[in-house]
Design a protein around this motif. Structure first.
Motif, PDB file in Angstrom:
ATOM      1  N   GLN A 272     -23.642  10.893   8.676  1.00 13.94           N
ATOM      2  CA  GLN A 272     -24.010  10.496   7.453  1.00 13.94           C
ATOM      3  C   GLN A 272     -25.635  10.668   7.443  1.00 13.94           C
ATOM      4  OE1 GLN A 272     -22.394  10.606   4.787  1.00 13.94           O
ATOM      5  NE2 GLN A 272     -20.285  10.334   5.812  1.00 13.94           N
TER       6      GLN A 272
ATOM      7  N   THR B 295     -28.509  12.816   5.514  1.00 19.00           N
ATOM      8  CA  THR B 295     -29.709  12.508   4.893  1.00 19.00           C
ATOM      9  C   THR B 295     -30.873  13.051   5.198  1.00 19.00           C
ATOM     10  OG1 THR B 295     -28.749  10.203   4.402  1.00 19.00           O
ATOM     11  CG2 THR B 295     -30.992  10.313   4.557  1.00 19.00           C
TER      12      THR B 295
ATOM     13  N   ASN C 241     -31.295  16.291   3.434  1.00 16.02           N
ATOM     14  CA  ASN C 241     -31.643  16.139   2.309  1.00 16.02           C
ATOM     15  C   ASN C 241     -33.035  15.869   1.809  1.00 16.02           C
ATOM     16  OD1 ASN C 241     -29.042  16.626   1.101  1.00 16.02           O
ATOM     17  ND2 ASN C 241     -28.498  14.376   0.901  1.00 16.02           N
TER      18      ASN C 241
ATOM     19  N   PHE D 199     -21.346  11.102  -3.514  1.00 14.92           N
ATOM     20  CA  PHE D 199     -22.445  10.140  -3.008  1.00 14.92           C
ATOM     21  C   PHE D 199     -22.063   8.522  -2.966  1.00 14.92           C
ATOM     22  CE2 PHE D 199     -23.975  14.071  -4.168  1.00 14.92           C
ATOM     23  CZ  PHE D 199     -25.000  14.333  -3.474  1.00 14.92           C
TER      24      PHE D 199
ATOM     25  N   ARG E 298     -20.052   7.862   0.134  1.00 15.15           N
ATOM     26  CA  ARG E 298     -20.664   7.938   1.405  1.00 15.15           C
ATOM     27  C   ARG E 298     -21.745   6.705   1.609  1.00 15.15           C
ATOM     28  NH1 ARG E 298     -22.507  13.065   1.243  1.00 15.15           N
ATOM     29  NH2 ARG E 298     -24.581  12.731   0.148  1.00 15.15           N
ATOM     30  N   ALA E 299     -22.219   6.459   0.336  1.00 14.92           N
ATOM     31  CA  ALA E 299     -23.185   4.942   0.312  1.00 14.92           C
ATOM     32  C   ALA E 299     -22.097   4.104   0.983  1.00 14.92           C
ATOM     33  CB  ALA E 299     -23.750   5.035  -0.861  1.00 14.92           C
TER      34      ALA E 299
ATOM     35  N   ASP F  65     -28.746   9.969  -3.248  1.00 17.50           N
ATOM     36  CA  ASP F  65     -28.418   8.899  -2.091  1.00 17.50           C
ATOM     37  C   ASP F  65     -29.024   7.719  -2.130  1.00 17.50           C
ATOM     38  OD1 ASP F  65     -26.483  10.361  -0.373  1.00 17.50           O
ATOM     39  OD2 ASP F  65     -27.676  11.672   0.195  1.00 17.50           O
ATOM     40  N   SER F  66     -30.435   8.001  -2.399  1.00 18.25           N
ATOM     41  CA  SER F  66     -31.457   6.733  -2.282  1.00 18.25           C
ATOM     42  C   SER F  66     -31.076   5.568  -3.584  1.00 18.25           C
ATOM     43  CB  SER F  66     -32.719   7.450  -2.308  1.00 18.25           C
ATOM     44  OG  SER F  66     -33.710   6.207  -2.451  1.00 18.25           O
TER      45      SER F  66
END
Length: 365
Positions: A194, A198, A201, A224, A227-228, A261-262
């Motif tokens: 993962q 990141t 990205n 997303f 994944r988080a 993602d953030s």
């Protein structure tokens, strides 16, 4: 024209001339001030008597004289009926006054030139604001360039460490045959995978057109979120916090992958960081659709925030609301900026010792 109409016209001009808030002046063909109104004396600080002893080039910035005189030449030659320029005068006290100057030519009855009529609007303050905005723009541009350089260096260096860790993982699998079945080892291996995503990205930050809205692409929101959640599984287990995922697996939003993602990771880690030790903690994620937006709700039963006290500080840089040494007050600031840069918004409901509900509005794909 009948005499009475001429008198009315003259009185009307005189009234406008005397009481106009901006500067109005009559300038002779020899560039001398023939008549000035109160607005001119107020803008430039000279008395009427002082004006009449001067020609307009005497108090015009040297870099603007030629432009002004060339425009007057075009008026006299009939190439134009009027002109408007920005120019600089010197105030009686010595400082520069920026004005918007409009000039037209008054003719004799036989069509020959009589004098120039000038109107002056003081734009010094507007110019100051424009210069300030341009300065800020240049600063932002410089900072963006530094961010791109930083992103390049950071992603390159982290990629090197990531590759090294991948090799170590490979060595461990070869030398420790049973380790592949260890849950902690599986989590470590997946977390490295993962992290690789990141870093990929983050490389988008270095593209020149990164900030264009046209770069928003349809993204499956649940991918997303999944994944988080996986990336913070270990933290959730340590905090004894249950994560409930009710996000619709079919929904797509318009987003930049690195921002998405953030946003999700920041909100999840915040919910875990400020979970309550006095009850069974949970974080719930779910989606709601409207005509234009997909709303991602992140709901927790943690410590909560006193909105009556912190409503206007909530998304400010380096503002914190709980006494934790690791609190930096950056996560929510970054999250809000990411969301708004993609055309969305964020709302929050919160109550101390009850919990919080964050609502993130993403544009529908």
């Amino acid at each position: 024209m009948p005499t009475n109409l001429v008198k009315i016209k003259d009185r009307l001009f005189e009234n406008i001339f005397n009481h106009a808030p901006n500067g109005i002046a009559i300038v002779g063909l020899d560039y001398r001030w023939v008549k000035v109104n109160h607005g001119m004396t107020k803008i430039l600080g000279y008395s009427e008597a002082e004006f009449y002893a001067l020609k307009f080039p005497d108090i015009t910035h040297k870099d603007d004289i030629e432009v002004d005189i060339e425009q007057l030449r075009r008026l006299l030659s009939g190439e134009t009926n009027s002109y408007q320029i920005e120019k600089r005068y010197f105030h009686k006290e010595g400082h520069i006054v920026w004005v918007l100057l409009s000039v037209s030519l008054q003719l004799h009855l036989d069509g020959s030139p009589l004098y120039f009529i000038t109107q002056v609007v003081d734009i010094t303050d507007q110019k100051g604001m424009l210069w300030e905005m341009n300065s800020i723009t240049e600063i932002v541009k410089t900072q963006n360039e530094k961010l791109k350089d930083f992103a390049h260096i950071a992603t390159h260096d982290i990629r090197s460490h990531l590759d090294n860790l991948g090799m170590i993982i490979g060595f461990m699998e070869e030398e420790l045959k049973d380790i592949k079945n260890d849950e902690n080892f599986k989590m470590l291996k997946e977390s490295l995978a993962q992290l690789d995503v990141t870093i990929t990205n983050l490389n988008e930050v270095r593209k020149e057109d990164f900030y264009l809205k046209s770069n928003l692409k349809p993204k499956v929101l649940s991918a997303f979120v999944d994944r988080a959640i996986y990336n913070i599984n270990a933290i959730a287990r340590q905090e004894r916090c249950e994560i409930i995922n009710e996000v619709d697996s079919q929904i797509e939003v318009l987003a930049l992958a690195v921002y998405l993602d953030s946003i999700i990771l920041n909100l999840l880690t915040n919910a875990l960081k400020y979970s309550s030790k006095e009850r069974q903690s949970y974080v719930k994620l779910r989606t709601i659709e409207t005509d234009d937006f997909v709303i991602l709700e992140v709901i927790d039963n943690g410590l909560g925030i006193d909105l009556a006290k912190h409503k206007f500080d909530l998304f400010q840089f380096e503002k914190t609301f709980h006494q934790r040494q690791d609190a930096r007050g950056i996560g929510l600031f970054i999250t809000k900026n990411h969301i708004e840069s993609m055309g969305g918004k964020i709302e929050v409901e919160s109550e101390v010792n009850v919990g919080s509900r964050f609502k993130i509005y993403f544009k529908k794909a």
